[in-house]
Design a protein around this motif. Sequence first.
Motif, PDB file in Angstrom:
ATOM      1  N   MET A 273       0.848  -1.169   0.000  1.00 23.52           N
ATOM      2  CA  MET A 273       0.000   0.000   0.000  1.00 23.52           C
ATOM      3  C   MET A 273       0.899   1.239   0.000  1.00 23.52           C
ATOM      4  O   MET A 273       1.865   1.303   0.754  1.00 23.52           O
ATOM      5  N   THR A 274       0.549   2.213  -0.827  1.00 28.67           N
ATOM      6  CA  THR A 274       1.354   3.428  -0.908  1.00 28.67           C
ATOM      7  C   THR A 274       1.204   4.257   0.367  1.00 28.67           C
ATOM      8  O   THR A 274       0.225   4.121   1.103  1.00 28.67           O
ATOM      9  N   GLY A 275       2.165   5.140   0.586  1.00 28.20           N
ATOM     10  CA  GLY A 275       2.106   6.011   1.746  1.00 28.20           C
ATOM     11  C   GLY A 275       0.900   6.930   1.706  1.00 28.20           C
ATOM     12  O   GLY A 275       0.269   7.189   2.736  1.00 28.20           O
ATOM     13  N   THR A 276       0.557   7.406   0.516  1.00 24.22           N
ATOM     14  CA  THR A 276      -0.601   8.296   0.377  1.00 24.22           C
ATOM     15  C   THR A 276      -1.877   7.568   0.749  1.00 24.22           C
ATOM     16  O   THR A 276      -2.692   8.072   1.538  1.00 24.22           O
ATOM     17  N   ARG A 277      -2.040   6.376   0.226  1.00 19.96           N
ATOM     18  CA  ARG A 277      -3.262   5.622   0.516  1.00 19.96           C
ATOM     19  C   ARG A 277      -3.329   5.232   2.000  1.00 19.96           C
ATOM     20  O   ARG A 277      -4.367   5.371   2.647  1.00 19.96           O
ATOM     21  N   LEU A 278      -2.212   4.743   2.541  1.00 20.92           N
ATOM     22  CA  LEU A 278      -2.174   4.371   3.954  1.00 20.92           C
ATOM     23  C   LEU A 278      -2.423   5.589   4.843  1.00 20.92           C
ATOM     24  O   LEU A 278      -3.166   5.515   5.817  1.00 20.92           O
ATOM     25  N   GLY A 279      -1.817   6.708   4.501  1.00 22.75           N
ATOM     26  CA  GLY A 279      -1.985   7.924   5.289  1.00 22.75           C
ATOM     27  C   GLY A 279      -3.428   8.390   5.306  1.00 22.75           C
ATOM     28  O   GLY A 279      -3.980   8.710   6.366  1.00 22.75           O
ATOM     29  N   ARG A 280      -4.067   8.430   4.150  1.00 26.27           N
ATOM     30  CA  ARG A 280      -5.471   8.866   4.089  1.00 26.27           C
ATOM     31  C   ARG A 280      -6.382   7.869   4.815  1.00 26.27           C
ATOM     32  O   ARG A 280      -7.306   8.268   5.518  1.00 26.27           O
ATOM     33  N   LEU A 281      -6.104   6.581   4.667  1.00 26.84           N
ATOM     34  CA  LEU A 281      -6.893   5.565   5.360  1.00 26.84           C
ATOM     35  C   LEU A 281      -6.722   5.698   6.879  1.00 26.84           C
ATOM     36  O   LEU A 281      -7.699   5.685   7.627  1.00 26.84           O
ATOM     37  N   SER A 282      -5.481   5.838   7.329  1.00 28.08           N
ATOM     38  CA  SER A 282      -5.211   5.963   8.757  1.00 28.08           C
ATOM     39  C   SER A 282      -5.905   7.193   9.341  1.00 28.08           C
ATOM     40  O   SER A 282      -6.530   7.122  10.396  1.00 28.08           O
ATOM     41  N   LEU A 283      -5.794   8.321   8.658  1.00 29.47           N
ATOM     42  CA  LEU A 283      -6.431   9.541   9.145  1.00 29.47           C
ATOM     43  C   LEU A 283      -7.958   9.409   9.144  1.00 29.47           C
ATOM     44  O   LEU A 283      -8.624   9.863  10.078  1.00 29.47           O
ATOM     45  N   GLY A 284      -8.506   8.783   8.113  1.00 33.00           N
ATOM     46  CA  GLY A 284      -9.957   8.601   8.062  1.00 33.00           C
ATOM     47  C   GLY A 284     -10.467   7.703   9.176  1.00 33.00           C
ATOM     48  O   GLY A 284     -11.478   8.015   9.825  1.00 33.00           O
ATOM     49  N   LEU A 285      -9.775   6.598   9.412  1.00 31.79           N
ATOM     50  CA  LEU A 285     -10.181   5.700  10.503  1.00 31.79           C
ATOM     51  C   LEU A 285      -9.986   6.358  11.863  1.00 31.79           C
ATOM     52  O   LEU A 285     -10.818   6.206  12.761  1.00 31.79           O
ATOM     53  N   ASP A 286      -8.896   7.092  12.011  1.00 32.86           N
ATOM     54  CA  ASP A 286      -8.631   7.810  13.254  1.00 32.86           C
ATOM     55  C   ASP A 286      -9.750   8.824  13.517  1.00 32.86           C
ATOM     56  O   ASP A 286     -10.263   8.930  14.632  1.00 32.86           O
ATOM     57  N   ALA A 287     -10.143   9.554  12.493  1.00 29.59           N
ATOM     58  CA  ALA A 287     -11.211  10.545  12.637  1.00 29.59           C
ATOM     59  C   ALA A 287     -12.519   9.883  13.057  1.00 29.59           C
ATOM     60  O   ALA A 287     -13.187  10.332  13.998  1.00 29.59           O
ATOM     61  N   ALA A 288     -12.885   8.810  12.377  1.00 31.00           N
ATOM     62  CA  ALA A 288     -14.130   8.107  12.706  1.00 31.00           C
ATOM     63  C   ALA A 288     -14.075   7.553  14.129  1.00 31.00           C
ATOM     64  O   ALA A 288     -15.055   7.659  14.887  1.00 31.00           O
ATOM     65  N   TYR A 289     -12.951   6.978  14.501  1.00 31.90           N
ATOM     66  CA  TYR A 289     -12.761   6.436  15.850  1.00 31.90           C
ATOM     67  C   TYR A 289     -12.975   7.532  16.894  1.00 31.90           C
ATOM     68  O   TYR A 289     -13.678   7.329  17.888  1.00 31.90           O
ATOM     69  N   CYS A 290     -12.380   8.699  16.669  1.00 32.97           N
ATOM     70  CA  CYS A 290     -12.508   9.793  17.635  1.00 32.97           C
ATOM     71  C   CYS A 290     -13.951  10.272  17.764  1.00 32.97           C
ATOM     72  O   CYS A 290     -14.422  10.521  18.879  1.00 32.97           O
ATOM     73  N   VAL A 291     -14.638  10.394  16.649  1.00 34.44           N
ATOM     74  CA  VAL A 291     -16.035  10.846  16.705  1.00 34.44           C
ATOM     75  C   VAL A 291     -16.878   9.831  17.476  1.00 34.44           C
ATOM     76  O   VAL A 291     -17.658  10.194  18.370  1.00 34.44           O
TER      77      VAL A 291
END
Length: 125
Positions: free
Chosen positions: A1-19
Amino acid sequence: MTGTRLGRLSLGLDAAYCVVVGIMLGAAAPLIAGWARLPVALIVGVGALVAIWGVAVWWLRRRHHLRSALKVVMLANGAAVLALCGVSVAVGGVLLVVALIAAAVDVAGFGVSQAVALRRLEPSV
């Protein structure tokens, strides 16, 4: 997985988790307050801040330079892990301590995934 894809996925999951965690903290505040011997308003406030942070992370993911967003969120996750561990030491009750440490492990996992994404990013991203 590319860094861009992993980074966006990680941030998206992190955001959802926090909410989700923020909303759950607010909803369970009366129960948690009894275990932690803390004011309900404090727990509701922490839940609101966590949920607002989740929205901010989502916004960073969508609108900000990915490398900068990953660094900011990764550092915030590190601070959150330290805070969760510190609170777990300060409060009583085995169940609450286990829950706080489990949350710290979750947050640390996001931080690690963001660090991996940063290492995989192309220099121009």
